[in-house]
Design a protein around this motif. Sequence first.
Motif, mmCIF file in Angstrom:
data_model
loop_
_atom_site.group_PDB
_atom_site.id
_atom_site.type_symbol
_atom_site.label_atom_id
_atom_site.label_comp_id
_atom_site.label_asym_id
_atom_site.label_seq_id
_atom_site.Cartn_x
_atom_site.Cartn_y
_atom_site.Cartn_z
ATOM 1 N N ASP A 16 0.867 -1.033 0.057
ATOM 2 C CA ASP A 16 -0.164 -0.064 -0.018
ATOM 3 C C ASP A 16 0.866 1.003 -0.079
ATOM 4 O O ASP A 16 2.123 1.178 0.812
ATOM 5 C CB ASP A 16 -0.851 -0.059 1.031
ATOM 6 N N VAL A 56 0.889 5.263 1.264
ATOM 7 C CA VAL A 56 0.141 5.978 2.011
ATOM 8 C C VAL A 56 0.574 7.620 1.224
ATOM 9 O O VAL A 56 1.426 7.780 1.005
ATOM 10 C CB VAL A 56 0.888 6.074 3.279
ATOM 11 N N ARG A 57 -0.650 8.032 1.245
ATOM 12 C CA ARG A 57 -0.766 9.330 0.569
ATOM 13 C C ARG A 57 -0.080 10.599 1.411
ATOM 14 O O ARG A 57 -0.179 10.532 2.410
ATOM 15 C CB ARG A 57 -2.257 9.978 0.485
ATOM 16 N N ASP A 84 -8.081 8.192 -2.680
ATOM 17 C CA ASP A 84 -7.882 7.106 -1.757
ATOM 18 C C ASP A 84 -8.711 5.980 -1.993
ATOM 19 O O ASP A 84 -9.807 5.974 -2.445
ATOM 20 C CB ASP A 84 -8.154 7.574 -0.263
ATOM 21 N N VAL A 127 -3.725 4.541 0.150
ATOM 22 C CA VAL A 127 -4.508 4.573 1.190
ATOM 23 C C VAL A 127 -4.236 6.105 2.019
ATOM 24 O O VAL A 127 -3.596 6.907 1.459
ATOM 25 C CB VAL A 127 -4.013 3.471 2.279
ATOM 26 N N SER A 184 -3.781 9.495 4.138
ATOM 27 C CA SER A 184 -2.452 9.956 4.884
ATOM 28 C C SER A 184 -2.586 9.744 6.594
ATOM 29 O O SER A 184 -3.659 9.528 7.006
ATOM 30 C CB SER A 184 -2.179 11.418 4.626
ATOM 31 N N ARG A 185 -1.308 9.388 7.127
ATOM 32 C CA ARG A 185 -1.723 9.215 8.580
ATOM 33 C C ARG A 185 -1.481 10.375 9.309
ATOM 34 O O ARG A 185 -0.343 11.069 9.048
ATOM 35 C CB ARG A 185 -0.455 8.007 8.720
#
Length: 407
Positions: A166, A168-169, A376, A404, A406-407
């Motif tokens: 995956d 991550v944006r 996303d 997916v 952003s965190r």
Amino acid sequence: MPQQSPLDVPEGDPFGPHNLPYGVFSTSGDTRRRIGVRIGGYVLDAGAAAAALGSPYAGLLGRPSLNPLLAAGRTAWRDVRRALTAWVTDPGHRPAVEPHLLPLEEAVLHLPYEVADYVDFYASEHHATNVGKMFRPDGDALTPNWKHLPIGYHGRSGTLVVSGTDVVRPSGQRKAPTDPAPVFGPSVKLDIEAEVGFVVGTPSELGRPVPLAEFEDHVFGLFLLNDWSARDIQAWEYVPLGPFLGKSFATSVSAWVTPLEALDAARTAPPARDFPLLPYLDDADSDRPGGFDLHITVSINGQEVARPPFATMYWTAAQQLAHMTVNGASLRTGDVYGSGTVSGPEVGQRGSLLELTWNGRDAIELADGKRTFLEDGDTVTLTAWAPGANGTRVGLGEVTGRIVGSR
């Protein structure tokens, strides 16, 4: 009727014995990483097969990474490939080989080599021209240096990830031309770059350039590569030193490396040069054409959006390697370099959303809605094939990634 062997690969399968790409795999029941060779819909545990056959190459193939094989050099690459071809085609080897085959869907695929350095180029005239027209509408589309040297930059090797990982944006600073000040947040112009990657096997000495003629002595093979790009982050940060956070968050690579020897029939001459090249880049008298006739397909959420043709690339992989080392920079086993976005002259041949949507102006239609850049949950997949000997096709392992939040 006797049961068909997994080695009886159907005629026309792009992963037949004429291909034999290398990867590294484990299984759910055995987490040891092992070198695998793809044959049809199966993976051969190459180290176990070598041991069963008493092969002198068991030491190179019984490793958790391709790096020892890469470092062994061109003669070893050729000899190991010949041995593998015999193992999967000679019926006399089947009793020893067949127990070490497993269905592809049972294999957990890993990054097949330990990455040393990573360099990305900008080798498609069509891509560079499109970008120039977008961002320099009142000037020349190509910069004055473009047709005199392969433009590139050093990327971040630690964020190369294997297909299926995956993405991550990324977040970072961005500033539109009309904004009074920069803001921080997730990228809203997340893009793809359909590329071809090359992995170095034999290292070189610091201070000694690698000439065009030694390309095949140093480069082991090629694979598909998606160099994800956050266009809005990059646009704000790249002056004057070039890409940084807009590119370094992830680069996805295929789990399978196709050896150059499998692509002899795909060799093709690059486009005609518009300017005389300096001697270290001049391939006019080369006895082997430097281009590769690779046919790439880009899909988003299972829907095809582009077919970039690698044969149109202005700069070849050999020229890129020569330029990368002409100042004396050394090569290390596991060095990876990307071709840059592959784009052709037609709209449907553009290898990035930046070009396909003309920087967001023209949305593309997907079954689940319009897109200008990635959302996303979107999954991007690159696949490709090349012509092989006697009318066969050589399949390149796909590279896929899902976006997916952003965190």
